[in-house]
Enzyme design. Structure first.
Site, short mmCIF file in Angstrom:
data_model
loop_
_atom_site.label_atom_id
_atom_site.label_comp_id
_atom_site.label_asym_id
_atom_site.label_seq_id
_atom_site.Cartn_x
_atom_site.Cartn_y
_atom_site.Cartn_z
N ARG A 68 0.99 -1.15 0.01
CA ARG A 68 -0.13 -0.06 0.01
C ARG A 68 1.01 1.23 0.23
O ARG A 68 0.68 2.20 -0.51
CB ARG A 68 -0.79 0.09 1.32
CG ARG A 68 -1.97 1.25 0.98
CD ARG A 68 -3.15 0.86 2.22
NE ARG A 68 -3.91 1.79 2.05
CZ ARG A 68 -4.49 2.59 3.17
NH1 ARG A 68 -3.86 2.38 4.24
NH2 ARG A 68 -5.25 3.64 3.09
N HIS A 72 0.40 4.48 -2.58
CA HIS A 72 0.35 5.74 -2.08
C HIS A 72 1.43 6.65 -2.54
O HIS A 72 1.37 7.69 -2.39
CB HIS A 72 0.10 5.87 -0.43
CG HIS A 72 -1.60 5.47 -0.22
ND1 HIS A 72 -1.97 5.80 1.10
CD2 HIS A 72 -2.29 4.68 -0.65
CE1 HIS A 72 -3.35 5.39 1.08
NE2 HIS A 72 -3.48 4.57 -0.01
N ASN A 100 -3.56 8.58 4.63
CA ASN A 100 -2.58 7.72 5.23
C ASN A 100 -2.61 7.97 6.90
O ASN A 100 -1.96 6.94 7.51
CB ASN A 100 -1.35 8.51 4.86
CG ASN A 100 -1.11 8.54 3.39
OD1 ASN A 100 -1.19 7.41 2.90
ND2 ASN A 100 -0.32 9.26 2.96
N HIS A 199 -6.42 -5.65 -2.49
CA HIS A 199 -7.19 -5.98 -1.22
C HIS A 199 -7.62 -7.43 -0.81
O HIS A 199 -8.26 -7.63 -0.21
CB HIS A 199 -8.80 -5.15 -1.44
CG HIS A 199 -8.31 -3.63 -1.14
ND1 HIS A 199 -9.18 -2.75 -1.65
CD2 HIS A 199 -7.18 -2.89 -1.10
CE1 HIS A 199 -8.81 -1.50 -1.58
NE2 HIS A 199 -7.60 -1.62 -1.10
C1 HEM Z 1 -9.20 1.45 -6.21
C2 HEM Z 1 -9.12 2.64 -5.17
C3 HEM Z 1 -8.52 2.09 -3.86
C4 HEM Z 1 -9.16 2.54 -2.69
C5 HEM Z 1 -10.24 3.56 -2.51
C6 HEM Z 1 -8.46 2.00 -1.21
C7 HEM Z 1 -8.85 1.93 -0.02
C8 HEM Z 1 -8.27 1.62 0.87
C9 HEM Z 1 -8.59 1.85 2.11
C10 HEM Z 1 -9.45 2.59 2.89
C11 HEM Z 1 -7.79 0.73 3.14
C12 HEM Z 1 -7.85 0.74 4.47
C13 HEM Z 1 -7.20 1.59 5.21
C14 HEM Z 1 -7.57 1.56 6.70
O1 HEM Z 1 -8.58 1.68 7.19
O2 HEM Z 1 -6.68 1.79 7.55
C15 HEM Z 1 -6.97 0.09 2.22
C16 HEM Z 1 -5.98 -0.76 2.41
C17 HEM Z 1 -5.18 -1.46 1.61
N1 HEM Z 1 -5.08 -1.25 0.06
FE1 HEM Z 1 -6.41 0.15 -0.84
N2 HEM Z 1 -7.40 1.23 -2.05
C18 HEM Z 1 -7.32 1.32 -3.26
C19 HEM Z 1 -6.56 0.51 -4.17
C20 HEM Z 1 -5.37 -0.10 -3.72
C21 HEM Z 1 -4.32 -0.50 -4.65
C22 HEM Z 1 -4.14 0.07 -6.11
C23 HEM Z 1 -3.52 -1.04 -3.74
C24 HEM Z 1 -2.06 -1.54 -4.36
C25 HEM Z 1 -1.69 -2.11 -5.60
C26 HEM Z 1 -4.01 -1.11 -2.40
C27 HEM Z 1 -3.58 -1.93 -1.61
C28 HEM Z 1 -4.05 -1.94 -0.30
C29 HEM Z 1 -3.65 -2.84 0.52
C30 HEM Z 1 -2.61 -3.90 0.64
C31 HEM Z 1 -4.31 -2.46 1.95
C32 HEM Z 1 -4.12 -3.16 3.26
C33 HEM Z 1 -2.96 -2.26 4.10
C34 HEM Z 1 -2.46 -2.96 5.27
O3 HEM Z 1 -3.11 -4.02 5.85
O4 HEM Z 1 -1.88 -2.41 6.12
N3 HEM Z 1 -5.31 -0.35 -2.59
N4 HEM Z 1 -7.18 0.62 0.80
#
Ligand code: HEM
Ligand SMILES: *[C@@H]1O[C@H](CO)[C@@H](O)[C@H](O)[C@H]1NC(C)=O
Length: 333
Positions: A68, A72, A100, A199
């Site tokens: 992530r 970002h 973030n 995800h």
């Molecule tokens: C399509 C639009 C996307 C949205 C709206 C989005 C939004 C989010 C949100 C809200 C979270 C949880 C954050 C939290 O509550 O702490 C999350 C987690 C995550 N996102 Fe996305 N995301 C998107 C695309 C992506 C992309 C493109 C990637 C990587 C290529 C990605 C990888 C991740 C990962 C791996 C997590 C888990 C992180 C952790 O457990 O520390 N996301 N994302």
């Protein structure tokens, strides 16, 4: 045509050819390449991988968090390590931006990687490249596909809180909002659906999706698209007025495996974020892709490899632009 003028002609053409070759090679210096550290830091990739492997033994979520960070980073003025910069009294970074704050993590692991790289090859490997390699290793170590990481990114001397707030998509996004945020970075609708497959690992806080559980779009009711059993589970995990930072897996079935289960969950109406759910419930390209990936993990894997390489190519600093930070948290140090 006589011998002599034929010779002159060949000479002339070979000059033009050399010039073209020079221009090609010259301009490719601004491109990323897989072999970038082969001579200057041959152990770079092995070092990154071993630190992540160690970190994973203590924290099965760390791969997700590192991937992530790469996302970002790349979405805010390109893949330039800007997300890693700490705030100081005279510098505002991106760590307090909405997407973030209380959520981006893995910075200490990046610090460990960087200090080992500095010992092995001082001032050579950029923080932006660490994130790109880490994203690949995270996927591989969680059981997903591998790919060759393009390298040679340099680190920014700036960061942008407002760009982080504006350019990183919100979990409340509709499909058209998601498409336009990715399009702004040169990524297609297919790239967006494919990269959302990240995800399949990691976790989200209740605050990122709780509006779906109680008062969806001001209707006073839950999001009608959520599976009823899943809704009941989530309401129990994230009670109204409860702990907003309580975590839920983004993929409830195989939370630490990089696989196509995320897309199967979407089909079963068990997507966690609104931005996940809408990919399936909005008819059109995104819905077809979800169905296709749910049915064929190989297609998902192969499209993921190309999409993440494309994401890693967003506006890198190359050549003499930017710097190689010694400490990923601070400019010029
Ligand atoms: C399509 C639009 C996307 C949205 C709206 C989005 C939004 C989010 C949100 C809200 C979270 C949880 C954050 C939290 O509550 O702490 C999350 C987690 C995550 N996102 Fe996305 N995301 C998107 C695309 C992506 C992309 C493109 C990637 C990587 C290529 C990605 C990888 C991740 C990962 C791996 C997590 C888990 C992180 C952790 O457990 O520390 N996301 N994302
Ligand atoms: C739901 O949200 C809307 C506005 O977002 C608000 O006006 C309404 O009172 C809320 N309903 C409930 C039951 O909380």
């Amino acid at each position: 045509m006589g011998r002599r003028s034929e010779g002159a002609m060949i000479w002339r053409y070979s000059c033009i050819y050399s010039l073209l070759l020079f221009m090609l090679v010259g301009s490719s210096r601004a491109q990323l390449m897989a072999s970038f550290y082969d001579k200057s830091c041959p152990k770079a990739q092995a070092i990154v991988k071993s630190v992540i492997q160690q970190a994973m033994q203590k924290d099965s979520r760390i791969g997700a968090s590192l991937m992530r960070l790469h996302f970002h980073d790349c979405f805010v003025n390109g893949c330039d390590g800007s997300i890693l910069l700490d705030d100081t009294s005279s510098f505002t970074g991106e760590k307090t931006a909405g997407p973030n704050l209380n959520s981006a993590r893995g910075f200490d692991v990046v610090d460990n990687i960087k200090s080992q790289l500095e010992s092995a090859c001082k001032g050579t490997v950029s923080c932006a490249d660490i994130l790109a390699i880490a994203a690949r290793d995270a996927v591989v170590l969680d059981g997903g596909p591998s790919w060759t990481v393009q390298l040679g990114r340099r680190d920014s001397t700036t960061a942008s809180l407002s760009t982080a707030n504006n350019d990183i998509p919100s979990p409340a996004s509709t499909v058209s909002q998601l498409i336009s945020k990715f399009q702004a970075k040169g990524l297609s609708t297919q790239d967006m659906v494919t990269l959302s497959g990240a995800h399949t690992i990691g976790q989200a806080r209740c605050t990122s999706f709780s509006s779906r559980l109680y008062n969806f779009s001001g209707t006073g009711k839950p999001d009608p698209t959520i599976d009823k059993t899943f809704l009941a589970t989530l309401q129990k995990q994230c009670p109204q007025g409860g702990n907003a930072n309580q975590l839920q897996p983004l993929d409830l079935v195989t939370p630490t495996n990089f696989d196509n289960q995320y897309y199967k969950n979407l089909q079963a109406r068990k997507g966690l974020l609104n931005s996940d759910e809408v990919l399936y419930s909005t008819s059109g390209t995104t819905n077809s892709l979800v169905i296709s990936y749910a049915g064929n993990q190989n297609t998902f894997f192969s499209n993921f490899q190309s999409a993440i390489i494309k994401m890693g190519n967003i506006s890198p600093l190359t050549g003499t632009k930017g710097q190689i930070r010694k400490n990923c948290r601070a400019v010029g140090s």
